[in-house]
Write a protein that holds these residues in place. Structure first.
Motif, mmCIF file in Angstrom:
data_model
loop_
_atom_site.group_PDB
_atom_site.id
_atom_site.type_symbol
_atom_site.label_atom_id
_atom_site.label_comp_id
_atom_site.label_asym_id
_atom_site.label_seq_id
_atom_site.Cartn_x
_atom_site.Cartn_y
_atom_site.Cartn_z
ATOM 1 N N GLY A 33 -12.809 1.911 14.362
ATOM 2 C CA GLY A 33 -12.125 3.953 14.619
ATOM 3 C C GLY A 33 -11.163 3.659 13.614
ATOM 4 O O GLY A 33 -10.298 4.870 13.632
ATOM 5 N N TRP A 34 -10.642 3.033 13.175
ATOM 6 C CA TRP A 34 -9.339 3.125 12.481
ATOM 7 C C TRP A 34 -9.403 3.435 11.618
ATOM 8 O O TRP A 34 -9.639 3.810 10.767
ATOM 9 C CB TRP A 34 -8.399 1.418 12.462
ATOM 10 N N ASP A 35 -8.397 4.685 11.612
ATOM 11 C CA ASP A 35 -7.698 5.786 11.099
ATOM 12 C C ASP A 35 -6.486 5.714 10.077
ATOM 13 O O ASP A 35 -5.820 5.963 11.117
ATOM 14 C CB ASP A 35 -7.864 7.120 11.228
ATOM 15 N N PRO A 36 -6.301 5.415 8.753
ATOM 16 C CA PRO A 36 -4.514 5.419 8.551
ATOM 17 C C PRO A 36 -3.943 6.704 8.718
ATOM 18 O O PRO A 36 -2.728 6.726 8.553
ATOM 19 C CB PRO A 36 -4.847 4.879 7.043
ATOM 20 N N GLU A 37 -4.489 7.706 8.120
ATOM 21 C CA GLU A 37 -4.104 8.714 8.741
ATOM 22 C C GLU A 37 -3.437 9.113 9.469
ATOM 23 O O GLU A 37 -2.268 9.706 10.116
ATOM 24 C CB GLU A 37 -4.987 10.397 8.179
ATOM 25 N N GLU A 38 -3.622 7.897 10.839
ATOM 26 C CA GLU A 38 -2.666 8.103 12.447
ATOM 27 C C GLU A 38 -1.936 7.827 12.324
ATOM 28 O O GLU A 38 -1.245 7.630 12.889
ATOM 29 C CB GLU A 38 -4.248 8.558 13.205
ATOM 30 N N LEU B 31 -14.503 -1.100 -0.501
ATOM 31 C CA LEU B 31 -13.446 -2.013 0.219
ATOM 32 C C LEU B 31 -13.116 -2.521 1.993
ATOM 33 O O LEU B 31 -13.772 -0.854 1.600
ATOM 34 C CB LEU B 31 -12.076 -1.539 -0.358
ATOM 35 N N LEU B 32 -14.147 -3.144 1.790
ATOM 36 C CA LEU B 32 -13.893 -3.100 3.409
ATOM 37 C C LEU B 32 -12.542 -4.066 4.470
ATOM 38 O O LEU B 32 -12.155 -4.957 3.283
ATOM 39 C CB LEU B 32 -14.811 -3.660 3.355
ATOM 40 N N HIS B 33 -13.414 -4.475 5.392
ATOM 41 C CA HIS B 33 -12.265 -5.249 6.548
ATOM 42 C C HIS B 33 -13.021 -5.484 7.124
ATOM 43 O O HIS B 33 -14.396 -5.470 7.786
ATOM 44 C CB HIS B 33 -11.730 -4.718 7.206
ATOM 45 N N LYS B 34 -13.142 -7.118 7.642
ATOM 46 C CA LYS B 34 -14.428 -8.192 8.050
ATOM 47 C C LYS B 34 -13.514 -7.697 9.079
ATOM 48 O O LYS B 34 -13.040 -7.866 9.850
ATOM 49 C CB LYS B 34 -13.998 -9.725 7.308
ATOM 50 N N TRP C 223 -5.761 -0.615 -6.829
ATOM 51 C CA TRP C 223 -6.572 0.094 -6.879
ATOM 52 C C TRP C 223 -6.110 1.490 -6.086
ATOM 53 O O TRP C 223 -5.411 1.074 -5.455
ATOM 54 C CB TRP C 223 -7.514 -0.488 -5.532
ATOM 55 N N ALA C 224 -7.130 2.844 -6.386
ATOM 56 C CA ALA C 224 -6.531 3.604 -6.327
ATOM 57 C C ALA C 224 -7.293 4.104 -4.744
ATOM 58 O O ALA C 224 -8.655 3.961 -4.939
ATOM 59 C CB ALA C 224 -6.829 4.606 -6.422
ATOM 60 N N VAL C 225 -7.321 4.185 -3.213
ATOM 61 C CA VAL C 225 -8.321 3.410 -2.020
ATOM 62 C C VAL C 225 -8.249 5.952 -1.656
ATOM 63 O O VAL C 225 -7.669 6.031 -1.612
ATOM 64 C CB VAL C 225 -8.103 3.032 -1.229
ATOM 65 N N PRO C 226 -9.149 6.645 -2.167
ATOM 66 C CA PRO C 226 -9.141 7.809 -2.142
ATOM 67 C C PRO C 226 -8.502 7.771 -0.281
ATOM 68 O O PRO C 226 -8.091 8.472 0.292
ATOM 69 C CB PRO C 226 -10.156 8.522 -2.005
ATOM 70 N N LYS C 227 -9.575 7.389 0.471
ATOM 71 C CA LYS C 227 -8.835 8.063 2.093
ATOM 72 C C LYS C 227 -8.914 6.390 2.932
ATOM 73 O O LYS C 227 -8.507 6.365 3.767
ATOM 74 C CB LYS C 227 -10.655 7.414 2.391
ATOM 75 N N GLY C 228 -8.070 5.637 2.210
ATOM 76 C CA GLY C 228 -6.986 4.992 2.734
ATOM 77 C C GLY C 228 -7.882 3.560 2.711
ATOM 78 O O GLY C 228 -8.834 3.460 3.629
ATOM 79 N N PRO C 229 -7.139 2.182 2.730
ATOM 80 C CA PRO C 229 -7.409 1.190 3.313
ATOM 81 C C PRO C 229 -8.177 1.436 5.070
ATOM 82 O O PRO C 229 -6.922 2.650 5.574
ATOM 83 C CB PRO C 229 -6.876 0.539 3.245
ATOM 84 N N VAL D 102 0.780 -1.116 0.363
ATOM 85 C CA VAL D 102 0.541 -0.120 -0.076
ATOM 86 C C VAL D 102 0.627 1.137 0.196
ATOM 87 O O VAL D 102 1.947 1.207 0.830
ATOM 88 C CB VAL D 102 -0.746 0.079 1.343
ATOM 89 N N GLN D 103 1.057 2.085 -1.106
ATOM 90 C CA GLN D 103 0.937 3.420 -1.367
ATOM 91 C C GLN D 103 0.798 4.918 -0.472
ATOM 92 O O GLN D 103 -0.325 4.695 -1.332
ATOM 93 C CB GLN D 103 1.916 3.088 -2.525
ATOM 94 N N ARG D 104 1.108 5.393 0.335
ATOM 95 C CA ARG D 104 0.060 6.333 0.461
ATOM 96 C C ARG D 104 0.778 7.743 -0.709
ATOM 97 O O ARG D 104 1.941 8.004 -0.708
ATOM 98 C CB ARG D 104 1.122 7.152 1.453
ATOM 99 N N HIS D 105 -0.223 8.325 -2.352
ATOM 100 C CA HIS D 105 0.544 8.853 -3.174
ATOM 101 C C HIS D 105 -0.166 10.480 -3.426
ATOM 102 O O HIS D 105 -1.785 10.104 -3.204
ATOM 103 C CB HIS D 105 -0.239 7.600 -4.337
#
Length: 519
Positions: free
Chosen positions: A164-169, A153-156, A58-64, A35-38
């Protein structure tokens, strides 16, 4: 599609972009993901799974995320070459996808519910069990009906799910530990698209000392000629003790350290006049400042003639133009290296604004860290890039790279205003008196170091004290490390740190900036 990278290549001009062109894909191989933050025209995360020798992407705007209650839009994009697993750098702005890229996460993955993940992608539903450093557990990608390249995209809900896990943190690269800003300011690697994919990654880091050079030094007796960085250097008194310690540090060990660290230290010395603090009889004897380039110096040693020198002042300085100069200085008995903060091409224009946190007799290490963290907060508020370093003695310094055109009066006034703003927050820790005896043991925030021919000790320079401590650059978050001490690293331990953590000051080399107004 006979060549899954056809679309990828068609969108790029490989004479301008550092991205890999990619070899022909090979079937099989381990299941890896990245996963690259681009940061291109808009911030997004690129999620890529290795399938049949390419990276299906896949490009994920808000991140996984690990949050099972969150659904993310994921746009299916062209397959990318497998070399993209480790691509971390900058794509030129004029190119497709221009922007800075970090490897935000990577690891292995397994296809679930099918042995043919390519077929699963074509059908529009991929289940992936991922084993990354940040992402763990079951990810599911499902194509939205009637939306073409738009997927969800979702996490099971499993043992790895986190509400509440946020990739930006979690913004740092798992490869280099750096943020996008730091990679943009100083990319460590370049992709050469004209080279085969296996050779496309070119390091922009300095060339290290050849392994056999230290063996050659060890094989010499008490003196001899050492060929280091292609320069013959006459070295003497190699078994002389220069630093007290357990065991003591000899000149031979100092020269070995200087040679190993020289490629890393050179960018902070290059093109600058050097003030050398010499201790030819060892750190436990009285030292003295030496500025004049000696008449017996080798011809290859860089120099600068100071046209403004008055009678009795230094007329010709040593200038470090190559790593061998650092070794020469150590052999000359210089246990400290102090470069000017301006270059010889513009001696009255500093390239750094300097903050010197000078502890008083009653200043504790905890007090000094409070002052350093307050400066960190102030610089973050101002949007200014700087980095701290421990001095190897008791203090902390902060270096701030600036664009050309400032005078020393400018930087001194700016640092004074910044530090006095910080000092007002903790007046009980700071004195603005000049004389040490008038400070009553309090710390001084010394903005007066911003002056021509006033120098602070160079990054990675030794200090003349027990055990040969070193002045070491830090990342900002290391100010929160409970084990941090100003003399934590020595010439015997610093190289291991560089090997594992790299050079935190490298980000400063590409970050020259204007100093914002402080209100």
């Amino acid at each position: 599609m006979s060549d899954p990278l056809e679309v990828y290549r068609r969108k790029r001009d490989f004479t301008h972009t550092p991205e890999p062109a990619g070899d022909a894909p090979a079937a099989g191989g381990p299941g890896r993901f990245v996963v690259q933050r681009h940061r291109a025209s808009r911030l997004h995360y690129d999620l890529r799974f290795e399938i049949d020798g390419v990276l299906v992407s896949w490009a994920v705007p808000k991140g996984p995320t690990l949050d099972p209650g969150t659904r993310r839009l994921a746009m299916h994009v062209e397959d990318h070459p497998i070399e993209y697993l480790y691509f971390e750098g900058v794509i030129p702005s004029r190119e497709y996808g221009g922007g800075d890229v970090i490897v935000w996460d990577t690891g292995t993955w397994e296809s679930v519910k099918t042995d043919d993940p390519r077929a699963a992608v074509e059908k529009g539903e991929l289940h992936a069990e991922v084993h990354g450093q940040k992402l763990r557990g079951r990810l599911v990608l499902v194509r939205r009906e009637g939306d073409g390249d738009a997927w969800m995209l979702l996490h099971k809900r499993d043992d790895h799910a986190v509400e509440g896990w946020d990739p930006e943190e979690h913004p740092r690269s798992v490869l280099s530990g750096r943020t996008n800003d730091e990679v943009k300011a100083d990319p460590h690697f370049l992709w050469r698209s004209d080279a085969p994919a296996a050779e496309a990654s070119v390091s922009l880091l300095p060339d290290p000392l050849p392994d056999d050079a230290i063996g050659e030094l060890e094989s010499l007796g008490k003196q001899g000629t050492w060929d280091v960085f292609g320069r013959p250097l006459k070295v003497t008194n190699l078994d002389k003790v220069l630093f007290p310690g357990d065991p003591p540090v000899t000149k031979r060990e100092l020269l070995a350290y200087a040679a190993r660290v020289a490629p890393v230290a050179l960018p902070y010395l290059e093109g600058r006049a050097l003030n050398l603090h010499r201790y030819p009889d060892g750190a436990d004897k009285t030292g003295f400042w030496h500025k004049q380039r000696p008449a017996h110096a080798p011809e290859w040693l860089g120099s600068w003639k100071n046209a403004e020198a008055d009678d009795g002042e230094t007329t010709t300085y040593v200038v470090a133009e190559e790593p061998a100069t650092v070794v020469w200085a150590a052999n000359f008995g210089a246990l400290e290296w102090h470069p000017w903060t301006s270059r010889t091409t513009a001696p009255h224009e500093p390239t750094y604004a300097l903050i010197d946190l000078d502890p008083g007799e009653s200043t504790s290490w905890a007090d000094l860290l409070v002052l350093a963290r307050l400066h960190r907060t102030a610089l973050e508020h101002l949007g200014v890039t700087g980095r701290p370093k421990v001095t190897g003695r008791r203090g902390i310094q902060i270096w701030i790279p600036i664009v050309a055109g400032y005078s020393f009066d400018d930087t001194r006034a700016w640092v004074e205003k910044l530090s006095k703003t910080v000092g007002r927050v903790v007046p009980e820790l700071v004195s603005w008196k000049w004389e040490v005896k008038e400070r009553k043991g309090l710390a001084r925030l010394d903005y007066t170091q911003n002056a021509v021919n006033k120098t602070l000790v160079a990054p990675y320079s030794p200090r003349p004290a027990f055990g040969a401590p070193v002045s070491v650059p830090l990342a900002w978050d290391e100010l929160d490390d409970p084990d941090l001490r100003p003399d934590r690293w020595t010439i015997r331990t610093l190289l291991d740190r560089l090997e594992s953590d790299g050079d935190p000051f490298r980000v400063l080399l590409g970050a020259a900036q204007e100093l914002p107004e402080i209100r």
